[in-house]
Design an enzyme around this catalytic site. Structure first.
Site, PDB file in Angstrom:
ATOM      1  N   GLY A 188      82.129 105.075 107.427  1.00 38.87           N
ATOM      2  CA  GLY A 188      81.656 106.029 106.275  1.00 38.87           C
ATOM      3  C   GLY A 188      81.633 105.517 104.961  1.00 38.87           C
ATOM      4  O   GLY A 188      82.844 105.080 104.885  1.00 38.87           O
ATOM      5  N   ARG A 189      80.775 105.968 104.272  1.00 40.54           N
ATOM      6  CA  ARG A 189      81.106 105.669 102.791  1.00 40.54           C
ATOM      7  C   ARG A 189      80.819 107.141 102.010  1.00 40.54           C
ATOM      8  O   ARG A 189      79.595 107.692 102.375  1.00 40.54           O
ATOM      9  CB  ARG A 189      80.079 104.894 102.186  1.00 40.54           C
ATOM     10  CG  ARG A 189      80.607 103.275 102.414  1.00 40.54           C
ATOM     11  CD  ARG A 189      80.135 102.209 101.557  1.00 40.54           C
ATOM     12  NE  ARG A 189      80.429 100.954 101.931  1.00 40.54           N
ATOM     13  CZ  ARG A 189      79.986  99.971 102.589  1.00 40.54           C
ATOM     14  NH1 ARG A 189      78.760 100.133 103.305  1.00 40.54           N
ATOM     15  NH2 ARG A 189      80.538  98.932 102.594  1.00 40.54           N
ATOM     16  N   GLY A 190      81.260 107.800 101.285  1.00 41.79           N
ATOM     17  CA  GLY A 190      81.090 108.996 100.620  1.00 41.79           C
ATOM     18  C   GLY A 190      80.924 108.658  99.156  1.00 41.79           C
ATOM     19  O   GLY A 190      80.989 107.466  98.728  1.00 41.79           O
ATOM     20  N   ALA A 193      84.675 107.583  98.284  1.00 42.66           N
ATOM     21  CA  ALA A 193      85.689 106.922  99.271  1.00 42.66           C
ATOM     22  C   ALA A 193      85.068 105.943 100.500  1.00 42.66           C
ATOM     23  O   ALA A 193      83.583 106.128 100.656  1.00 42.66           O
ATOM     24  CB  ALA A 193      86.526 107.831 100.107  1.00 42.66           C
ATOM     25  N   LYS A 209      90.700 107.251 105.117  1.00 47.02           N
ATOM     26  CA  LYS A 209      89.874 107.555 103.909  1.00 47.02           C
ATOM     27  C   LYS A 209      90.414 107.063 102.595  1.00 47.02           C
ATOM     28  O   LYS A 209      91.433 107.394 102.247  1.00 47.02           O
ATOM     29  CB  LYS A 209      89.526 109.152 103.860  1.00 47.02           C
ATOM     30  CG  LYS A 209      88.559 109.574 102.488  1.00 47.02           C
ATOM     31  CD  LYS A 209      88.365 110.879 102.748  1.00 47.02           C
ATOM     32  CE  LYS A 209      87.576 111.442 101.663  1.00 47.02           C
ATOM     33  NZ  LYS A 209      87.057 112.805 101.926  1.00 47.02           N
ATOM     34  N   ASP A 305      81.379 122.464 100.173  1.00 48.60           N
ATOM     35  CA  ASP A 305      80.472 121.180 100.601  1.00 48.60           C
ATOM     36  C   ASP A 305      80.166 121.157 101.904  1.00 48.60           C
ATOM     37  O   ASP A 305      80.278 120.161 102.626  1.00 48.60           O
ATOM     38  CB  ASP A 305      81.005 119.722 100.026  1.00 48.60           C
ATOM     39  CG  ASP A 305      80.242 118.789  99.689  1.00 48.60           C
ATOM     40  OD1 ASP A 305      78.876 119.050  99.779  1.00 48.60           O
ATOM     41  OD2 ASP A 305      80.495 117.608  99.720  1.00 48.60           O
TER      42      ASP A 305
END
Ligand SMILES: Nc1ncnc2c1ncn2[C@@H]1O[C@H](COP(=O)(O)OP(=O)(O)OP(=O)(O)O)[C@@H](O)[C@H]1O
Length: 505
Positions: A188-190, A193, A209, A305
């Site tokens: 995952g990419r946020g 992070a 993370k 969020d």
């Protein structure tokens, strides 16, 4: 970490790019939000944007940055916020070594004393396993006359005795677990992070993370904020913290949720896995998790969020709310929290947040309503045409055309009664007036509407709510605000215009 700005990427950047909320300019965001608030409004009456768009939109970007900076500074001083508590005590601990007197500063409040001890232990690394932090109210008052070591021992014994533990990892342990942070392990990419899949020596699967984006200040602030909140959270429907690492980059280590995020399943190629019974289970679980954050845990926590990408799924499709990077503790007596900078994900913003920067439980309830619409319709919060699912669904909800709302990939394969309850809940949660929106304890009513839920014995929410320290039913600030003025379309438009002026300087 979830420090989104309207002018930056509004959702994580996973491999599947389809159906993701898009990067929006302020003007486009205003238009969309205007639509969202006023689907019926004549286009001529909407805030004009053509000329505003030409006005260097992203002078706004730098002012937003400045505001963020100011907000960070303010929060550092506010010991009621997790970031404030953590940073104040880190400072106090630093000065402690230089001056014995400064210890008194930290012991002025039990909370700060508690965090100070925690950091001292953590930094010295005299041991690796620490109990998760007990709620501040349970920290015993330690007479000042007692010796330092005696007071320390009492705090330590409280720390040890408190529920599950989390671990301070070394960088080499995390490197070994993640194949040296190899790209292949990225799951995952946020916004701030990258998240890596990993396996610890004892075989436990983890998600690391790694806060690698943003300035050092932003990374530190995000790390402290998320850690400060998640350390107080313990519920089947919230992400499980395993530990953290402060060597090299700052890293938070969670239990791996094997199915990834709800967003990636719902809007990706594996959508078929999400039949109605799973979707219904997921909706109930998120509602339970959010109810816990708002009303049942030690702190009153507003997530800020809630979105499909921030709902992780275990192998049993149990949803877990993750990403507490934006979360706020609200002290009991506060009616709301005000922000001057908009963070979160466009498409999920409640009107009062967008218009007045008001953050309270009802702003999360609105986002939860948008999420329910995604679950029902299979549509993203904002699609590639920048159409909001709220605007799309509103006329169908008003006309109760449930068949037209339902995700075509479900066909007729759903329980009418359950679907009816979820649709009703969604339409209540996305009411533009927060007064008309239910609280989570009410939003959760749909879990009692069906025989299925009762048969599964899911009265734990009711029990949890009863046994928890119930707060007096305080009216939210946003409710007062909207009660005090008749909130009509003209006022909405005026607010929109005012916001546009502020945003565009
Ligand atoms: N414990 C986990 N198990 C499996 N996948 C995870 C886990 N934690 C995070 N992920 C994946 O990584 C993605 C990004 O994680 P997260 O939302 O915490 O990062 P972020 O940088 O804070 O994101 P945002 O930009 O939304 O603030 C998630 O959407 C999810 O797909």
């Amino acid at each position: 970490m979830a420090n989104h700005k309207l002018d930056c990427c509004l959702c994580d950047q996973k491999k599947s790019q389809a159906n993701k909320p898009k990067k929006l300019t302020i003007a486009e965001a205003l238009d969309l939000q205007s639509d969202l608030l006023h689907p019926d409004t004549n286009a001529n009456t909407r805030p004009k944007r053509a000329t505003k768009r030409q006005a260097s939109l992203f002078s706004c970007s730098s002012s937003a940055h400045d505001l963020r900076h100011l907000e960070l500074e303010k929060e550092k001083e506010n010991i009621a916020s997790p970031r404030g508590v953590l940073e104040a005590c880190m400072k106090d601990f630093d000065s402690h070594d230089q001056s014995h007197e400064s210890k008194a500063t930290c012991s002025t409040t039990r909370a700060r004393s508690h965090w100070s001890k925690f950091f001292k232990i953590w930094r010295k690394k005299s041991f690796k396993r620490l109990g998760s932090l007990p709620p501040l109210i349970s920290v015993p008052k330690i007479p000042k006359w007692k010796s330092k070591s005696s007071r320390e021992n009492q705090v330590l014994s409280k720390l040890y005795n408190f529920r599950s533990s989390w671990v301070t990892f070394s960088l080499s342990e995390l490197r070994n677990a993640t194949n040296n942070f190899s790209d292949e392990n990225i799951i995952g990419r946020g916004g701030f992070a990258e998240v890596y899949k990993g396996c610890l020596q004892d075989g436990q699967l983890i998600a690391v993370k790694k806060l690698s984006k943003g300035t050092t200040d932003e990374k530190t602030a995000g790390f402290l904020c998320e850690l400060g909140v998640i350390a107080h959270v313990d519920h089947p429907n919230t992400a499980k913290l395993v530990g953290c690492c402060v060597e090299g980059e700052m890293q938070l280590v969670f239990e791996l949720s094997t199915l990834g995020s709800l967003g990636s399943l719902l809007h990706g190629s594996d959508k078929k896995k999400l039949d109605w019974s799973k979707r219904y289970k997921i909706a109930l679980g998120i509602a339970d998790g959010l109810l816990y954050l708002h009303e049942c845990c030690h702190r009153r926590i507003i997530h800020r969020d809630i979105k499909a990408e921030n709902i992780l799924l275990t192998e049993n499709f149990e949803p877990q709310i993750c990403d507490f990077g934006l979360a706020k503790w609200l002290p009991e007596q506060w009616t709301h929290h005000s922000v001057s900078k908009f963070e979160g994900t466009f498409g999920y913003f409640a009107p009062e947040y967008f218009m007045h920067g008001i953050v309270d439980e009802k702003t999360d309830v609105f986002s939860f309503g948008v999420l329910l619409l995604e679950i029902i319709t299979g549509r993203p919060a904002v699609d590639h045409m920048q159409q909001s699912v709220v605007i799309w669904a509103k006329p169908l909800l008003d006309a109760n055309h449930i068949k037209d709302l339902v995700d075509p990939s479900l066909g007729d394969d759903y329980k009418r009664e359950q679907m009816g309850c979820v649709v009703l809940t969604a339409s209540m949660c996305i009411e533009h007036s927060p007064i008309l929106r239910p609280r989570m304890s009410q939003a959760n009513l749909f879990s009692y509407c069906t025989v299925v839920t009762l048969l599964r014995g899911e009265d734990h929410v009711l029990k949890a709510t009863k046994s928890s320290r119930r707060r007096p039913l305080q009216r939210a600030y946003s409710e007062e605000l909207l009660d005090a003025q008749e909130y009509n379309s003209t006022k909405h438009l005026r607010d929109l215009k005012r916001f546009e002026q502020i945003a565009l300087g």
